[in-house]
Design a protein around this motif. Sequence first.
Motif, PDB file in Angstrom:
ATOM      1  N   VAL A 118       0.615  -1.114   0.171  1.00 53.88           N
ATOM      2  CA  VAL A 118       0.031   0.068   0.181  1.00 53.88           C
ATOM      3  C   VAL A 118       0.943   1.334  -0.125  1.00 53.88           C
ATOM      4  N   ASN A 119       1.849   1.358   0.869  1.00 54.95           N
ATOM      5  CA  ASN A 119       2.589   2.542   1.148  1.00 54.95           C
ATOM      6  C   ASN A 119       4.126   2.660   0.267  1.00 54.95           C
ATOM      7  N   GLN A 120       4.532   1.433  -0.334  1.00 58.20           N
ATOM      8  CA  GLN A 120       6.050   1.626  -0.541  1.00 58.20           C
ATOM      9  C   GLN A 120       6.350   0.820  -1.951  1.00 58.20           C
ATOM     10  N   SER A 121       5.390   0.303  -2.573  1.00 57.21           N
ATOM     11  CA  SER A 121       5.635  -0.454  -3.849  1.00 57.21           C
ATOM     12  C   SER A 121       5.366   0.094  -5.124  1.00 57.21           C
ATOM     13  N   GLY A 122       4.366   1.360  -5.047  1.00 58.89           N
ATOM     14  CA  GLY A 122       4.130   1.849  -6.340  1.00 58.89           C
ATOM     15  C   GLY A 122       3.171   0.888  -7.067  1.00 58.89           C
ATOM     16  N   ALA A 123       2.635   0.059  -6.521  1.00 59.22           N
ATOM     17  CA  ALA A 123       1.842  -0.845  -7.280  1.00 59.22           C
ATOM     18  C   ALA A 123       0.388  -0.323  -7.543  1.00 59.22           C
ATOM     19  N   ASN A 124      -0.167  -0.551  -8.686  1.00 58.15           N
ATOM     20  CA  ASN A 124      -1.695  -0.129  -8.707  1.00 58.15           C
ATOM     21  C   ASN A 124      -2.534  -1.093  -8.082  1.00 58.15           C
ATOM     22  N   ILE A 125      -3.959  -0.711  -8.039  1.00 60.31           N
ATOM     23  CA  ILE A 125      -4.860  -1.458  -7.499  1.00 60.31           C
ATOM     24  C   ILE A 125      -5.063  -2.965  -7.952  1.00 60.31           C
ATOM     25  N   VAL A 126      -4.946  -3.002  -9.294  1.00 61.75           N
ATOM     26  CA  VAL A 126      -4.849  -4.344  -9.719  1.00 61.75           C
ATOM     27  C   VAL A 126      -3.704  -5.166  -9.634  1.00 61.75           C
ATOM     28  N   ASP A 127      -2.569  -4.794  -9.472  1.00 67.15           N
ATOM     29  CA  ASP A 127      -1.404  -5.508  -9.120  1.00 67.15           C
ATOM     30  C   ASP A 127      -1.431  -5.814  -7.848  1.00 67.15           C
ATOM     31  N   GLN A 164     -13.470  -5.264 -14.170  1.00 70.34           N
ATOM     32  CA  GLN A 164     -12.706  -5.899 -13.351  1.00 70.34           C
ATOM     33  C   GLN A 164     -13.286  -6.400 -11.886  1.00 70.34           C
ATOM     34  N   ALA A 165     -14.578  -7.148 -12.083  1.00 69.42           N
ATOM     35  CA  ALA A 165     -15.076  -7.099 -10.679  1.00 69.42           C
ATOM     36  C   ALA A 165     -14.418  -8.077  -9.825  1.00 69.42           C
ATOM     37  N   SER A 166     -13.778  -8.919 -10.309  1.00 73.15           N
ATOM     38  CA  SER A 166     -13.014 -10.000  -9.326  1.00 73.15           C
ATOM     39  C   SER A 166     -11.943  -9.465  -8.538  1.00 73.15           C
ATOM     40  N   THR A 167     -11.653  -8.184  -8.825  1.00 72.99           N
ATOM     41  CA  THR A 167     -10.764  -7.206  -7.824  1.00 72.99           C
ATOM     42  C   THR A 167     -11.353  -6.563  -6.832  1.00 72.99           C
ATOM     43  N   VAL A 168     -12.797  -6.377  -6.678  1.00 74.45           N
ATOM     44  CA  VAL A 168     -13.269  -5.936  -5.503  1.00 74.45           C
ATOM     45  C   VAL A 168     -12.991  -6.716  -4.392  1.00 74.45           C
ATOM     46  N   LEU A 190       8.245  -4.578  -9.730  1.00 77.43           N
ATOM     47  CA  LEU A 190       8.195  -3.394  -8.875  1.00 77.43           C
ATOM     48  C   LEU A 190       9.455  -3.574  -7.833  1.00 77.43           C
ATOM     49  N   GLY A 191      10.390  -4.537  -8.047  1.00 75.21           N
ATOM     50  CA  GLY A 191      11.338  -4.678  -7.514  1.00 75.21           C
ATOM     51  C   GLY A 191      11.245  -4.778  -5.904  1.00 75.21           C
ATOM     52  N   LEU A 192      10.282  -5.923  -5.662  1.00 76.98           N
ATOM     53  CA  LEU A 192       9.918  -6.248  -4.365  1.00 76.98           C
ATOM     54  C   LEU A 192      10.591  -7.302  -3.466  1.00 76.98           C
TER      55      LEU A 192
END
Length: 194
Positions: A118-127, A164-168, A190-192
Amino acid sequence: TDLKPFKKIVLVAIGKAAWPMARSMQNLLDPRVASGVVVSSVEPPAPLPYLLHYQGGHPIPNQTSVHAADVVLELLGQMKQNHLVIFLLSGGGSAILEKPLDASITLDHLQAFYQLLVNQSGANIVDMNILRKHFSAVKGGRLGEAAHPARQITLYVSDVPAGQASTVASGPTMPDEYTVEHCRRIVERLGLYD
């Protein structure tokens, strides 16, 4: 739909809008609702009859998020073919109800995983949701599987991109169209790993 064939109707409401969604559904169904669980990020204005209420963490899961997941899984494990489970999903459900797929993962590690996403990865909601689905015992269709063989309905308030209902709430009742390989690619991009 004719509800007479169902011996029991159960509500499972998860997310920031869980309480108002459960209240509205109860108003439509009462007194047929036998039991259920409401898991939200805020304290409910008032308890709803027949329903257990929990206040999970958001955007980071808390101990109640995990405890509520155990309660929901136990309830769903009791479902029979002549039961109906109505799932009510809304935004925030990914953190509000959570349980790691691997029982050796501690709450501290769970919270660190979410903190990173949530705070560090830069990932979007889908990722984020792709990764959470493969980490969780309640996402990516696993609640739907737990409720088998009951009949199931999922109603949701979407906070994700159209189609993208499966992501709710990370799709707790819907099949996961992503694989572990998708997760590996996201983690690499994302270099995680570190």
